[in-house]
Design an enzyme around this catalytic site. Structure first.
Site, PDB file in Angstrom:
ATOM      1  N   SER A  64       0.795  -1.224   0.000  1.00 47.77           N
ATOM      2  CA  SER A  64       0.000   0.000   0.000  1.00 47.77           C
ATOM      3  C   SER A  64       0.831   1.279   0.000  1.00 47.77           C
ATOM      4  O   SER A  64       1.509   1.579  -0.963  1.00 47.77           O
ATOM      5  CB  SER A  64      -0.948  -0.062   1.195  1.00 47.77           C
ATOM      6  OG  SER A  64      -1.901   0.943   1.090  1.00 47.77           O
ATOM      7  N   ASP A 280      -6.528   2.385  -1.919  1.00 49.32           N
ATOM      8  CA  ASP A 280      -7.590   2.240  -0.925  1.00 49.32           C
ATOM      9  C   ASP A 280      -7.752   3.489  -0.061  1.00 49.32           C
ATOM     10  O   ASP A 280      -8.581   3.520   0.844  1.00 49.32           O
ATOM     11  CB  ASP A 280      -7.421   0.974  -0.058  1.00 49.32           C
ATOM     12  CG  ASP A 280      -6.128   0.935   0.711  1.00 49.32           C
ATOM     13  OD1 ASP A 280      -5.349   1.903   0.654  1.00 49.32           O
ATOM     14  OD2 ASP A 280      -5.887  -0.094   1.387  1.00 49.32           O
ATOM     15  N   SER A 498       3.531   2.020  14.942  1.00 48.10           N
ATOM     16  CA  SER A 498       2.893   1.736  13.652  1.00 48.10           C
ATOM     17  C   SER A 498       2.764   0.230  13.473  1.00 48.10           C
ATOM     18  O   SER A 498       3.603  -0.533  13.946  1.00 48.10           O
ATOM     19  CB  SER A 498       3.744   2.325  12.524  1.00 48.10           C
ATOM     20  OG  SER A 498       3.391   1.725  11.301  1.00 48.10           O
ATOM     21  N   GLY A 499       1.724  -0.172  12.758  1.00 49.38           N
ATOM     22  CA  GLY A 499       1.552  -1.587  12.439  1.00 49.38           C
ATOM     23  C   GLY A 499       1.926  -1.877  10.995  1.00 49.38           C
ATOM     24  O   GLY A 499       1.699  -2.980  10.509  1.00 49.38           O
ATOM     25  N   ARG A 505       4.604   6.373  15.747  1.00 48.63           N
ATOM     26  CA  ARG A 505       3.953   7.570  15.201  1.00 48.63           C
ATOM     27  C   ARG A 505       3.588   8.527  16.339  1.00 48.63           C
ATOM     28  O   ARG A 505       3.151   8.087  17.420  1.00 48.63           O
ATOM     29  CB  ARG A 505       2.682   7.192  14.448  1.00 48.63           C
ATOM     30  CG  ARG A 505       2.935   6.322  13.242  1.00 48.63           C
ATOM     31  CD  ARG A 505       1.763   6.379  12.273  1.00 48.63           C
ATOM     32  NE  ARG A 505       1.832   5.297  11.306  1.00 48.63           N
ATOM     33  CZ  ARG A 505       2.605   5.297  10.222  1.00 48.63           C
ATOM     34  NH1 ARG A 505       3.389   6.333   9.966  1.00 48.63           N
ATOM     35  NH2 ARG A 505       2.600   4.278   9.395  1.00 48.63           N
TER      36      ARG A 505
END
Ligand code: G16
EC number: 5.4.2.3
Length: 540
Positions: A64, A280, A498-499, A505
């Site tokens: 992404s 997305d 963050s994942g 973050r």
């Protein structure tokens, strides 16, 4: 299930000893070089999930918004949703197993989830445009076939298109046709229908500039534009012919840097939007006459959508329960506007569409958006059936509103947040209301904010609670943040690991940009000092 065959085949996708990766916010993500074994194993897991649910399962190869050299993979559950949390744990366990333990871990999942090995399995696979994606998707397919699963490889798709395909296949076509043609036609038909209702914009003169992040969104918009050209022209920038994926462009860059992407020709007042690398997410923006950049993020998109849906319901005379779902990143002004002016209930969940999506399902109509532009609207089955019936039965203004709402129900991708679908929804609403991008932006004024990233040795030392608004560990961090926030008027700040990237973050919000910037810097420094910062210290 032939576990010996799995072991033999797995040797071609051997796991580097000691490499431990976790199923994060949106699946596994890291440098593409470390992902071959993960892909093979996610092919295996998809087969088990498909057997257990007796449904088609999706596997999407994408990272992404991450840089081009990264890649990733996520599984898509039967209704087009993100993988169930208990299976995320299986995914992490399977991904972490050393080669010799792989059969044991697979057998444990089969037993724990009561998977019937005789059951058939069907997997659909999609991938983004990264150079590494094609080979990695072959590794997924290798995992699927060694466990006897059948598959269909859609090749290049946006992530939300894959979610859509899975949902269509498992609803026996009720949701739509599981082909690109079916996707383009469903959305475009609804959009063109809506644009016919817009007094000044149904003449084909409407256009929008789209930054495609040099990703799959460009290919898919080119494929689709002739279906909706009657209602909208799209002028594509960063279409992948030159630049690198997500580099100085795309929704994540525009949102986090609060500036226009490189490579886009922007004139004052032009309506522009950016997709991210797998299309997305979407954010809008424009420049005013003085050349000042104005960002319209996911919060303002949610506000536009929920207020318009509310107006339509009022016209139809239906009293349905609408809720808006946000995360801690939502701008304080948006939450206040939704609750106090629009009188819509607002809920806050942890980051990650999976959390927002599930909360939104609790309402007749649930609108969910992350501030980063990831979101959609969900309509319960009962509401969809009722509105579609009213659209046929009612006449005059009520009937017109019901027919418009029925078209919007078809235009939203209810399986997942979808930049193409959201863009068409937004364009239709702006056209129907006769709103300019400036008028939309003026609904409320965002509180100045800043997002930063801090590198630490192990980001898992930070744990959070209260929908990620409070840090529980490491000790002393939340107290330090509280003391810093107190120095500023109406300010707030939070930190979370963050994942999707190896960073922590930091988010800060205040009444002036200078205060938000300073607070974000000070909080970053506290993270660096108390959570094991590495590399360069945060700079003011
Ligand atoms: C993914 C998730 C989003 C999330 C984003 C950032 O987006 O789908 O829900 O907001 O990652 O997550 P984190 O802050 O944990 O890194 P995408 O567009 O990269 O798939």
């Amino acid at each position: 299930m032939d576990l010996e065959a799995v072991s033999k085949r797995s040797a071609f996708h051997a796991k580097p000893q000691g490499l431990i990766l976790q199923y994060g916010t949106a699946g596994f993500r890291t440098n593409a070089q470390h992902l071959d074994h993960i892909m093979f194993r996610m092919g295996l897991l998809a087969v088990l999930r498909s057997k257990q649910t007796r449904s088609t399962i999706g596997v999407m190869v994408t990272a992404s918004h991450n840089p081009e050299e990264d890649n990733g993979v996520k599984l898509v559950d039967p209704l087009g949703e993100m993988l169930a949390p208990s299976w995320e744990e299986h995914a992490t366990r399977l991904a972490s197993a050393e080669e010799q333990d792989l059969p044991k871990v697979l057998a444990a999942i089969v037993e724990r989830e009561a998977v019937d090995p005789q059951q058939t399995a069907f997997i659909v696979v999609g991938r983004d445009t990264r150079p590494s994606s094609e080979k990695l998707s072959q590794s997924v397919i290798d995992g699927v076939t060694v466990l006897g699963g059948q598959f269909h490889d859609y090749g290049l798709l946006t992530t939300p298109q894959l979610h859509y395909m899975v949902y269509c296949r498992n609803s026996e076509g009720r949701y739509g046709q599981a082909t690109i043609e079916g996707y383009c036609q469903k959305l475009s038909r609804a959009f063109v229908e809506l644009m016919k209702q817009a007094s000044c914009s149904g003449d084909g003169s409407r256009w929008v500039k789209v930054d495609c992040a040099n990703g799959i969104g460009a290919l898919k918009l080119k494929e689709m534009e002739h279906y909706f050209r009657q209602g909208l022209s799209v002028l594509l920038f960063n279409d992948g012919t030159e630049g690198r994926l997500n580099h100085l462009c795309g929704a994540d860059f525009v949102k986090s840097q609060q500036k226009p992407p490189q490579g886009m020709a922007m004139k004052p007042g032009d309506r522009c939007c950016s997709f991210d690398g797998d299309a997305d997410r979407i954010v809008y923006y424009y420049c005013d006459a003085a050349g000042r950049f104005h960002l319209i993020d996911g919060d303002k998109i949610a506000t536009l959508i929920s207020s318009f849906l509310k107006e339509l319901l009022l016209e139809i005379g239906e009293n349905l329960n609408i809720g808006v779902v946000q995360t801690a990143y939502a701008n304080g002004s948006s939450t206040r506007y939704l609750e106090e002016v629009m009188k819509v209930p607002v809920y806050c969940t942890k980051t990650g569409v999976k959390h927002l999506h599930h909360k939104a399902q609790e309402f007749d109509i649930g609108v969910y958006f992350e501030a980063n532009g990831h979101g959609t609207a969900l309509f319960s089955e009962a509401v969809e059936a009722r509105i579609k019936r009213l659209a046929q039965e009612l006449e005059d203004e009520k009937g017109r509103a019901a027919r418009m709402l029925a078209s919007f129900i078809d235009l939203f991708n209810q399986a997942a947040g979808d930049a193409i679908s959201d863009m068409l929804v937004i364009e239709a609403i702006l056209a129907l209301k006769g709103l300019s991008v400036q008028q939309w932006d003026a609904i409320y004024a965002d509180l100045p904010n800043r997002q930063l990233k801090v590198k630490v040795a192990d980001r898992r030392v930070i744990s959070t609670t209260d929908a990620e608004r409070q840090a529980v560990t490491p000790p002393g961090l939340q107290e330090a943040i509280n003391d810093l926030v107190k120095k500023y008027k109406l300010a707030r700040a939070f930190v979370r690991p963050s994942g999707t990237e190896d960073v922590v973050r930091v988010y800060a919000e205040a009444t002036s940009q200078e205060s938000a910037d300073t607070l974000a810097y000070e909080v970053s420094l506290a993270v660096f000092q108390l959570a094991g910062g590495i590399g360069e210290r945060p700079q003011p």
